[in-house]
Design a protein around this motif. Structure first.
Motif, PDB file in Angstrom:
ATOM      1  N   GLY A   1       0.827  -1.196   0.000  1.00 32.11           N
ATOM      2  CA  GLY A   1       0.000   0.000   0.000  1.00 32.11           C
ATOM      3  C   GLY A   1       0.862   1.245   0.000  1.00 32.11           C
ATOM      4  O   GLY A   1       2.085   1.180  -0.136  1.00 32.11           O
ATOM      5  N   LYS A   2       0.227   2.396   0.165  1.00 25.68           N
ATOM      6  CA  LYS A   2       0.953   3.664   0.148  1.00 25.68           C
ATOM      7  C   LYS A   2       1.581   3.947   1.509  1.00 25.68           C
ATOM      8  O   LYS A   2       0.975   3.713   2.549  1.00 25.68           O
ATOM      9  CB  LYS A   2       0.010   4.808  -0.232  1.00 25.68           C
ATOM     10  CG  LYS A   2      -0.525   4.710  -1.650  1.00 25.68           C
ATOM     11  CD  LYS A   2      -1.451   5.875  -1.969  1.00 25.68           C
ATOM     12  CE  LYS A   2      -1.959   5.782  -3.411  1.00 25.68           C
ATOM     13  NZ  LYS A   2      -2.880   6.898  -3.746  1.00 25.68           N
ATOM     14  N   GLN A   3       2.819   4.443   1.461  1.00 22.84           N
ATOM     15  CA  GLN A   3       3.522   4.842   2.670  1.00 22.84           C
ATOM     16  C   GLN A   3       3.925   6.311   2.538  1.00 22.84           C
ATOM     17  O   GLN A   3       4.426   6.733   1.486  1.00 22.84           O
ATOM     18  CB  GLN A   3       4.756   3.967   2.901  1.00 22.84           C
ATOM     19  CG  GLN A   3       4.407   2.516   3.207  1.00 22.84           C
ATOM     20  CD  GLN A   3       5.634   1.642   3.378  1.00 22.84           C
ATOM     21  OE1 GLN A   3       6.099   1.022   2.420  1.00 22.84           O
ATOM     22  NE2 GLN A   3       6.162   1.585   4.582  1.00 22.84           N
ATOM     23  N   GLN A   4       3.713   7.060   3.592  1.00 22.21           N
ATOM     24  CA  GLN A   4       3.964   8.496   3.572  1.00 22.21           C
ATOM     25  C   GLN A   4       5.019   8.849   4.619  1.00 22.21           C
ATOM     26  O   GLN A   4       5.046   8.285   5.706  1.00 22.21           O
ATOM     27  CB  GLN A   4       2.680   9.275   3.853  1.00 22.21           C
ATOM     28  CG  GLN A   4       2.840  10.792   3.755  1.00 22.21           C
ATOM     29  CD  GLN A   4       1.518  11.519   3.866  1.00 22.21           C
ATOM     30  OE1 GLN A   4       0.455  10.887   3.858  1.00 22.21           O
ATOM     31  NE2 GLN A   4       1.557  12.835   3.958  1.00 22.21           N
ATOM     32  N   GLY A   5       5.888   9.792   4.250  1.00 25.30           N
ATOM     33  CA  GLY A   5       6.898  10.233   5.194  1.00 25.30           C
ATOM     34  C   GLY A   5       7.909  11.146   4.536  1.00 25.30           C
ATOM     35  O   GLY A   5       7.753  11.561   3.381  1.00 25.30           O
ATOM     36  N   LEU A   6       8.949  11.474   5.278  1.00 22.70           N
ATOM     37  CA  LEU A   6      10.013  12.348   4.807  1.00 22.70           C
ATOM     38  C   LEU A   6      11.050  11.527   4.060  1.00 22.70           C
ATOM     39  O   LEU A   6      11.610  10.565   4.609  1.00 22.70           O
ATOM     40  CB  LEU A   6      10.661  13.065   6.001  1.00 22.70           C
ATOM     41  CG  LEU A   6      11.792  14.049   5.686  1.00 22.70           C
ATOM     42  CD1 LEU A   6      11.283  15.226   4.865  1.00 22.70           C
ATOM     43  CD2 LEU A   6      12.449  14.522   6.980  1.00 22.70           C
ATOM     44  N   PHE A   7      11.315  11.898   2.820  1.00 23.12           N
ATOM     45  CA  PHE A   7      12.289  11.216   1.956  1.00 23.12           C
ATOM     46  C   PHE A   7      13.691  11.659   2.380  1.00 23.12           C
ATOM     47  O   PHE A   7      14.132  12.752   2.066  1.00 23.12           O
ATOM     48  CB  PHE A   7      11.976  11.574   0.504  1.00 23.12           C
ATOM     49  CG  PHE A   7      12.901  10.985  -0.533  1.00 23.12           C
ATOM     50  CD1 PHE A   7      13.848  10.025  -0.250  1.00 23.12           C
ATOM     51  CD2 PHE A   7      12.788  11.406  -1.855  1.00 23.12           C
ATOM     52  CE1 PHE A   7      14.676   9.501  -1.221  1.00 23.12           C
ATOM     53  CE2 PHE A   7      13.606  10.901  -2.852  1.00 23.12           C
ATOM     54  CZ  PHE A   7      14.555   9.948  -2.524  1.00 23.12           C
TER      55      PHE A   7
END
Length: 266
Positions: free
Chosen positions: A210-216
């Motif tokens: 699924g989608k994962q969100q955060g600071l690259f």
């Protein structure tokens, strides 16, 4: 229809022309595995609407380092094509292997290497592939109907000639391979991160879970994406291999992406 001019390759490379319906990457992987192709063989498609090439390599490195060639191929591509198109066309990357022009997908990179190793422990062969859409998108779509897809022609690079693009790409690939051989992966990684969409910003990464969100935060030595989760907690490394497989599946299942995969002979 005018005859397609044959590319002139650097002396270290041997070109193999395939018709426009062929898939250079798949052909190179099959041929390298069967022993028909070896280091320096470059397969290219005669489909004038796309640049599709695959380069066979035999780098003297551990298998874990082979994936560095994926990022090297992307850096070489943006250098090669960026030198031939108007400067207002911004070429960037979406991890793990998507090439973008002005924020929309214009192509991608591919990678495969042998499971078998030689006596020195390096993979018997390695293949990197590049696919770029040159010509206007097919069909009767209205402007903005598919903002996630584009071509170099749609972004203002309609004058880019197919053969010239392949020649430039082959030269820049060799230049970057030489740099990598002398200076290691660090310059490749620095140049890749410079053009990486969302670097040091909040991003959403689609993947098999699924989608994962955060600071690259960057990439590690294996090409995994380092992400600081938006919900807090320790940083995580998103596996490159799993996300490359997810990208392949997504490409095969999304019919709109076939706009980048139809081919015609010249």
């Amino acid at each position: 229809m005018n005859e397609l001019r044959e590319p002139v390759f650097p002396p270290l490379l041997k070109g193999h022309r395939l018709d426009g319906r062929a898939r250079p990457f798949e052909a190179a992987v099959t041929g390298a595995d069967a022993g028909h192709y070896s280091a320096g063989d470059l397969l290219w498609s005669s489909d004038p609407a796309h640049v599709r090439i695959a380069l066979v390599l035999e780098p003297d490195v551990a298998p874990a380092r082979g994936v560095e060639m994926l990022f090297l191929a992307m850096v070489a591509t943006t250098d090669a094509i960026g030198a031939l198109i108007p400067p207002e066309i911004a070429l960037t990357y979406e991890w793990p292997a998507v090439l973008r022009a002005n924020g929309a997908r214009v192509g991608r990179a591919r990678f495969a290497q042998a499971d078998e190793t030689g006596e020195d422990g390096s993979p018997l062969w390695l293949v990197v592939g590049i696919e770029l859409r040159l010509a206007h998108l097919d069909g009767t779509m209205e402007p903005g109907e598919m903002p996630h897809l584009t071509s170099l022609a749609d972004e203002g690079g309609a004058e880019l000639e197919h053969t010239l693009a392949i020649e430039s790409l082959s030269r820049h690939m060799l230049t970057w391979i030489h740099s990598w051989d002398v200076d290691g992966f660090a310059p490749v990684l620095d140049n890749w991160l410079f053009r990486a969409d969302g670097y040091k910003q909040e991003i959403v990464v689609p993947g098999p879970q699924g989608k994962q969100q955060g600071l690259f935060l960057g990439l590690d030595e294996a090409g995994d994406l380092l992400l600081k989760p938006a919900e807090g907690g320790p940083s995580v490394a998103l596996p490159l291999r799993e996300h490359m497989a997810h990208l392949d599946r997504r490409d095969s299942e999304d019919p709109t992406l076939a706009l980048h995969n139809t081919g015609t002979d010249q």
